[in-house]
Design a protein around this motif. Structure first.
Motif, PDB file in Angstrom:
ATOM      1  N   ASP A 205      -3.532   3.428  -9.735  1.00  0.00           N
ATOM      2  CA  ASP A 205      -2.340   4.039  -9.145  1.00  0.00           C
ATOM      3  C   ASP A 205      -2.305   3.626  -7.677  1.00  0.00           C
ATOM      4  OD1 ASP A 205      -0.112   5.575  -8.661  1.00  0.00           O
ATOM      5  OD2 ASP A 205      -1.226   7.459  -8.490  1.00  0.00           O
ATOM      6  N   PRO A 206      -1.495   2.644  -7.305  1.00  0.00           N
ATOM      7  CA  PRO A 206      -1.536   2.095  -5.952  1.00  0.00           C
ATOM      8  C   PRO A 206      -1.280   3.132  -4.854  1.00  0.00           C
ATOM      9  CG  PRO A 206      -0.293   0.656  -7.395  1.00  0.00           C
ATOM     10  CD  PRO A 206      -0.526   1.923  -8.159  1.00  0.00           C
ATOM     11  N   ALA A 207      -2.004   2.994  -3.760  1.00  0.00           N
ATOM     12  CA  ALA A 207      -1.770   3.821  -2.584  1.00  0.00           C
ATOM     13  C   ALA A 207      -0.485   3.366  -1.892  1.00  0.00           C
ATOM     14  CB  ALA A 207      -2.952   3.716  -1.626  1.00  0.00           C
ATOM     15  N   TYR A 208       0.139   4.273  -1.129  1.00  0.00           N
ATOM     16  CA  TYR A 208       1.362   3.947  -0.421  1.00  0.00           C
ATOM     17  C   TYR A 208       1.546   4.940   0.729  1.00  0.00           C
ATOM     18  CZ  TYR A 208       3.167   7.839  -3.242  1.00  0.00           C
ATOM     19  OH  TYR A 208       3.341   9.063  -3.822  1.00  0.00           O
ATOM     20  N   SER A 237       3.927   0.132   4.401  1.00  0.00           N
ATOM     21  CA  SER A 237       3.749  -0.062   2.966  1.00  0.00           C
ATOM     22  C   SER A 237       5.058  -0.550   2.369  1.00  0.00           C
ATOM     23  CB  SER A 237       3.276   1.224   2.281  1.00  0.00           C
ATOM     24  OG  SER A 237       4.288   2.198   2.200  1.00  0.00           O
ATOM     25  N   TYR A 238       4.945  -1.345   1.317  1.00  0.00           N
ATOM     26  CA  TYR A 238       6.120  -1.971   0.701  1.00  0.00           C
ATOM     27  C   TYR A 238       5.691  -2.635  -0.595  1.00  0.00           C
ATOM     28  CZ  TYR A 238       3.813  -5.778   3.219  1.00  0.00           C
ATOM     29  OH  TYR A 238       2.881  -6.650   3.709  1.00  0.00           O
ATOM     30  N   LYS A 239       6.670  -3.084  -1.372  1.00  0.00           N
ATOM     31  CA  LYS A 239       6.407  -3.859  -2.572  1.00  0.00           C
ATOM     32  C   LYS A 239       6.872  -5.289  -2.355  1.00  0.00           C
ATOM     33  CE  LYS A 239       6.436  -0.167  -6.017  1.00  0.00           C
ATOM     34  NZ  LYS A 239       7.080   0.369  -7.253  1.00  0.00           N
ATOM     35  N   SER A 248       1.995  -3.675  -4.835  1.00  0.00           N
ATOM     36  CA  SER A 248       2.245  -2.671  -3.806  1.00  0.00           C
ATOM     37  C   SER A 248       1.274  -2.930  -2.656  1.00  0.00           C
ATOM     38  CB  SER A 248       2.030  -1.267  -4.380  1.00  0.00           C
ATOM     39  OG  SER A 248       2.299  -0.277  -3.406  1.00  0.00           O
ATOM     40  N   VAL A 249       1.801  -2.988  -1.447  1.00  0.00           N
ATOM     41  CA  VAL A 249       0.994  -3.355  -0.285  1.00  0.00           C
ATOM     42  C   VAL A 249       0.981  -2.210   0.730  1.00  0.00           C
ATOM     43  CG1 VAL A 249       0.678  -5.009   1.604  1.00  0.00           C
ATOM     44  CG2 VAL A 249       1.642  -5.771  -0.587  1.00  0.00           C
TER      45      VAL A 249
END
Length: 323
Positions: A205-208, A237-239, A248-249
């Motif tokens: 579950d990506p962090a954001y 943060s962004y995709k 997801s970054v």
């Protein structure tokens, strides 16, 4: 690949590996260095004319056989690459533990090995940062000239590009270390670090920051997060598309001056896999401000990734790791 940053997975390593072994073992985790699967020793590579980065210098058949055996609960007799004198020493017996971590230059090259891995991480250090760090180390500690440092880096670039860098495509998480875009200092003094996370990885579950589907930039106030005057601090943060897939970054540019301010940085992040409020900051503070990378994004995202690994392990096994 950050293999030794496994504190949140539970259990401590009793002793560091010396020259006689590259393997680290705790009560639940074994860390294996893939240098042990070099085909030739240092003298042998002088004869072959190939670098240790070249895939022809790796024993992928044995690597795949050993990882499969450990994963099925069997012990292995693993060679040891001696980093002190460049020889291949007498094999050691490695018994399986609940968690096996492999680290090195080629964990994702061979599809047989890659398919055995449950969670993969790539540490991507840009050429500019490699150069800056290598100058600091080799000129200060080894007495090299600037020309020697440049020649050594250039010599390895083709093999790195051909055999190592392509593995980013197969990684579930990539930690990219880049020059700061807001620093007023020379390259390498401050860093911009990105945590690149697959969005389609089961169990991840990506962090954001604030909203998982939005592009968000945050500059914390100087009272909540203190930073160096010549740099400051910025998070985002962004995709984006990455090797043909969505990722997801989360990124952090700059450097803290007070490690306790990670408490306020953590408040900006969502889906960190922390089991309690403040656990991410507490892990960083426990390591201490003098630990390399602890005050910038390298420490933050290595620690966050370790929490993600713990979360993934618990989902996959149904077991609980004590926080």
């Amino acid at each position: 690949f950050g293999g030794k940053n496994v504190g949140p997975l539970g259990g401590g390593f009793g002793a560091p590996g010396g020259w006689e072994t590259n393997t680290l073992v705790s009560d639940v985790t074994t860390v294996i260095c893939l240098d042990d699967y070099h085909l030739n020793d240092r003298n042998g590579r002088k004869v072959s004319g190939l670098t240790a980065l070249n895939v022809k210098e790796q024993k992928f058949d044995l690597m795949a056989e050993h990882i499969a055996a450990l994963k099925s609960g069997k012990s292995i007799s693993k060679p040891i690459y001696n980093h002190v004198n460049g020889t291949i020493d007498t094999p050691e017996t490695v018994v399986p533990t609940p968690i096996i971590i492999i680290e090195g230059l080629h964990p994702l090259v061979d599809s047989r090995v890659r398919d055995l891995l449950d969670f993969t991480i790539y540490l991507d250090i840009s050429d500019d940062i490699k150069f800056a760090w290598k100058i600091q180390r080799d000129m200060a500690e080894r007495g090299w000239t600037l020309e020697q440092v440049q020649a050594d880096i250039e010599k390895r670039k083709p093999d790195f590009a051909a055999f190592v860098a392509p593995q980013m495509e197969f990684s579930d998480v990539v930690i990219s270390v880049l020059p700061s875009e807001i620093s007023k200092e020379s390259v390498g003094k401050h860093l911009k670090v990105k945590l690149v996370q697959k969005t389609d990885k089961a169990g991840l579950d990506p962090a954001y920051i604030l909203d998982r589907d939005s592009t968000v930039t945050v500059v914390p106030s100087a009272t909540s997060v203190k930073s160096e005057e010549t740099c400051g601090l910025k998070l985002a943060s962004y995709k984006q598309a990455y090797y043909g897939r969505e990722v997801s970054v989360v990124e952090m540019d700059g450097k803290l001056t007070d490690i306790n301010d990670y408490v306020n940085v953590e408040k900006l992040l969502s889906s960190t896999a922390a089991k309690a409020t403040g656990e991410l900051a507490a892990e960083l503070i426990k390591v201490g401000a003098k630990s390399p990378g602890s005050m910038d994004g390298t420490g933050l995202f290595q620690t966050l990734t370790a929490l993600k690994l713990r979360e993934y392990y618990e989902k996959a096994t149904g077991k609980t790791v004590t926080a």
